[in-house]
Design an enzyme around this catalytic site. Structure first.
Site, PDB file in Angstrom:
ATOM      1  N   TRP A  92       0.848  -1.186   0.000  1.00 15.15           N
ATOM      2  CA  TRP A  92       0.000   0.000   0.000  1.00 15.15           C
ATOM      3  C   TRP A  92       0.890   1.245   0.000  1.00 15.15           C
ATOM      4  CZ3 TRP A  92       0.702   3.454   3.946  1.00 15.15           C
ATOM      5  CH2 TRP A  92       1.256   2.966   5.136  1.00 15.15           C
ATOM      6  N   GLU A 135       7.230   8.108  14.164  1.00 19.43           N
ATOM      7  CA  GLU A 135       7.434   7.463  12.865  1.00 19.43           C
ATOM      8  C   GLU A 135       8.319   8.312  11.955  1.00 19.43           C
ATOM      9  OE1 GLU A 135       6.553   4.512  12.003  1.00 19.43           O
ATOM     10  OE2 GLU A 135       4.873   3.905  13.274  1.00 19.43           O
ATOM     11  N   GLU A 173       8.643   1.214   6.506  1.00 19.74           N
ATOM     12  CA  GLU A 173       8.265   2.063   7.636  1.00 19.74           C
ATOM     13  C   GLU A 173       8.095   3.526   7.213  1.00 19.74           C
ATOM     14  OE1 GLU A 173       8.001   1.648  11.134  1.00 19.74           O
ATOM     15  OE2 GLU A 173       7.932  -0.526  10.959  1.00 19.74           O
ATOM     16  N   HIS A 176       4.657   5.056   6.868  1.00 24.02           N
ATOM     17  CA  HIS A 176       3.823   5.310   8.043  1.00 24.02           C
ATOM     18  C   HIS A 176       3.805   6.796   8.402  1.00 24.02           C
ATOM     19  CE1 HIS A 176       4.779   0.901   9.391  1.00 24.02           C
ATOM     20  NE2 HIS A 176       4.153   0.978   8.229  1.00 24.02           N
ATOM     21  N   GLU A 226       8.516  -3.172  18.031  1.00 25.97           N
ATOM     22  CA  GLU A 226       7.549  -3.418  16.964  1.00 25.97           C
ATOM     23  C   GLU A 226       6.216  -3.908  17.539  1.00 25.97           C
ATOM     24  OE1 GLU A 226       7.710  -2.481  14.030  1.00 25.97           O
ATOM     25  OE2 GLU A 226       9.747  -2.552  13.274  1.00 25.97           O
ATOM     26  N   THR A 229       4.506  -0.892  19.047  1.00 28.04           N
ATOM     27  CA  THR A 229       3.948  -0.015  18.026  1.00 28.04           C
ATOM     28  C   THR A 229       2.697  -0.622  17.408  1.00 28.04           C
ATOM     29  OG1 THR A 229       6.230   0.628  17.553  1.00 28.04           O
ATOM     30  CG2 THR A 229       4.562   1.374  16.027  1.00 28.04           C
ATOM     31  N   ASP A 258       1.408  -3.605   9.409  1.00 26.56           N
ATOM     32  CA  ASP A 258       2.826  -3.600   9.029  1.00 26.56           C
ATOM     33  C   ASP A 258       3.711  -3.882  10.242  1.00 26.56           C
ATOM     34  OD1 ASP A 258       2.537  -3.109   6.358  1.00 26.56           O
ATOM     35  OD2 ASP A 258       3.390  -1.095   6.392  1.00 26.56           O
ATOM     36  N   GLU A 259       3.402  -3.213  11.353  1.00 25.61           N
ATOM     37  CA  GLU A 259       4.228  -3.372  12.553  1.00 25.61           C
ATOM     38  C   GLU A 259       4.198  -4.817  13.039  1.00 25.61           C
ATOM     39  OE1 GLU A 259       6.038  -0.988  13.029  1.00 25.61           O
ATOM     40  OE2 GLU A 259       5.015   0.939  12.879  1.00 25.61           O
ATOM     41  N   HIS A 262       6.544  -6.874  10.902  1.00 24.29           N
ATOM     42  CA  HIS A 262       7.934  -6.594  11.259  1.00 24.29           C
ATOM     43  C   HIS A 262       8.295  -7.213  12.606  1.00 24.29           C
ATOM     44  CE1 HIS A 262       7.669  -2.782   8.506  1.00 24.29           C
ATOM     45  NE2 HIS A 262       7.815  -3.913   7.826  1.00 24.29           N
TER      46      HIS A 262
END
Length: 393
Positions: A92, A135, A173, A176, A226, A229, A258-259, A262
């Site tokens: 995305w 971020e 990242e 974000h 991570e 977050t 996403d976090e 990761h």
């Protein structure tokens, strides 16, 4: 985003700056502990000095021979860690969630976004801004990963799996902060210039997670961060949904996803270290927890508020976005994920670390319960990010 726990506070839980690191490493450097005065910051004739500086910095505490461990598992990392990165064409992008500036309906889309944002309270925007600023300090985090012995990107374009991961993780990242920044800009609810100043101050100050150039400590830290977050962005998504802004909820939820991905990669690295070197890994884990996990933005400053990080953290705690309970839950999760309780064949130091880690989360919870029982309603203070409007701590 993650906040450092100060378990011994007697008021509503605060998340203070890290305590002084121990001098157990033979290599350490001293730095001034004083913040530059406001007059100095504004005087362009004087050399630039970061507004936040770290007390004692320990460096290269990992025995050099352990670097070979990380070289020996490069093939494993390529097969097991790089798979947690997504191809760029399948990722995305911030524009997927924002008004299209090339469309005829752009102004109407912005108007709708601003109308939804009007229904959201100031306290939520304080937390969302703090998350976004964290971020946006991404250059600092890539720098931190490239301080780690044995896994750093030696050239800036190294083909090793560790270097490829660091660059691609940074690239993922980076979306974000871009997305949250543009949303906040369009919302009209925040003072973008004050926010931009805070970001510049923060990147200029850096961070000191006290990982000592050790990938053992570094990957334990990133595993914790991570997950923290993931929790924080997940909670901002939940709040946005409750306030009726489903688009903002989608934004925060997508970042949280996403976090989580990761987190999976970093926890797998530490799991591998437990397999290869259980004694060294468990003692590193205990060391990291004794120093306490500090938020990457613990040196946050906006040019006005000397306790900005503490104040932001207090609002996040009060709203339930990231709390002392979350800190204990993450620790408990990692202890279980890495099967710390089941480790055998440890040295005396390793067994002490194992015992400490297995008992720490319940201890933190007990201390937190006592602190909450004694907690008093915090004062309302102005935040420059929202045009100096007051928000309760």
């Amino acid at each position: 985003m993650a906040l450092k726990l100060n378990a011994f506070t007697t008021q509503s839980p605060k998340f203070a700056l890290p305590q002084m690191a121990s001098l157990r490493s033979p290599k350490f450097s001293m730095a001034s502990t004083l913040r530059s005065g406001a007059k100095e910051v504004e005087n362009l004739k004087k050399p630039f000095t970061p507004p936040r500086e770290v007390h004692v910095q320990v460096t290269h505490s990992m025995p050099p021979q352990k670097i070979e461990i990380f070289k020996s598992i490069e093939g494993w990392a390529e097969e097991n860690i790089l798979v947690h990165l997504k191809p760029v064409e399948k990722c995305w992008q911030p524009q997927d969630f924002l008004p299209d500036p090339a469309s005829d309906g752009f102004e109407e889309q912005v108007k709708e976004l601003r109308q939804r944002a009007k229904e959201i309270p100031d306290e939520y925007f304080v937390v969302l801004v703090g998350d976004m600023i964290t971020e946006e300090a991404l250059p600092t985090y890539q720098t931190m990963l490239n301080t780690l012995d044995g896994v750093r990107d030696e050239t800036g374009a190294s083909p090793t799996p560790w270097a490829v991961w660091t660059r691609a993780w940074t690239a993922e990242e980076n979306r974000h902060g871009d997305l949250l920044n543009k949303y906040l800009y369009l919302s009209g609810r925040v003072d973008m210039r004050q926010i931009e100043k805070t970001i510049q101050y923060l990147i200029g100050s850096g961070m000191d997670p006290r990982t000592e150039n050790s990938p053992y400590l570094g990957f334990i830290y990133t595993s914790f961060q991570e997950r923290a977050t993931f929790i924080s962005h997940g909670n901002t998504a939940r709040h946005a949904k409750e306030y009726g802004d489903l688009k903002l909820a989608q934004i925060c939820g997508t970042i949280a996803s996403d976090e989580k991905r990761h987190e999976t990669a970093y926890t797998k690295i530490v799991e591998k270290l437990f397999e290869i070197d259980p004694d060294g890994t468990v003692t590193s884990f205990a060391d990291m927890m004794k120093k306490k996990i500090a938020m990457p933005a613990h040196l946050m400053y906006d040019g006005r508020d000397d306790k900005l990080f503490d104040h932001f953290s207090a609002v996040a705690q009060r709203l339930g976005v990231y709390t002392a309970k979350d800190y204990a839950d993450i620790l408990e999760f990692l202890v279980g994920r890495w099967k710390v309780q089941d480790l055998t064949g440890l040295s005396g130091e390793g067994r002490q670390a194992q015992e400490y880690l297995c008992g720490l989360a319940p201890r933190i919870r007990r201390l937190e319960e006592r602190a909450q029982a004694r907690a008093k309603q915090g004062p309302a203070i102005p935040f420059s990010w929202i045009f100096d409007r007051n928000v309760g701590l």
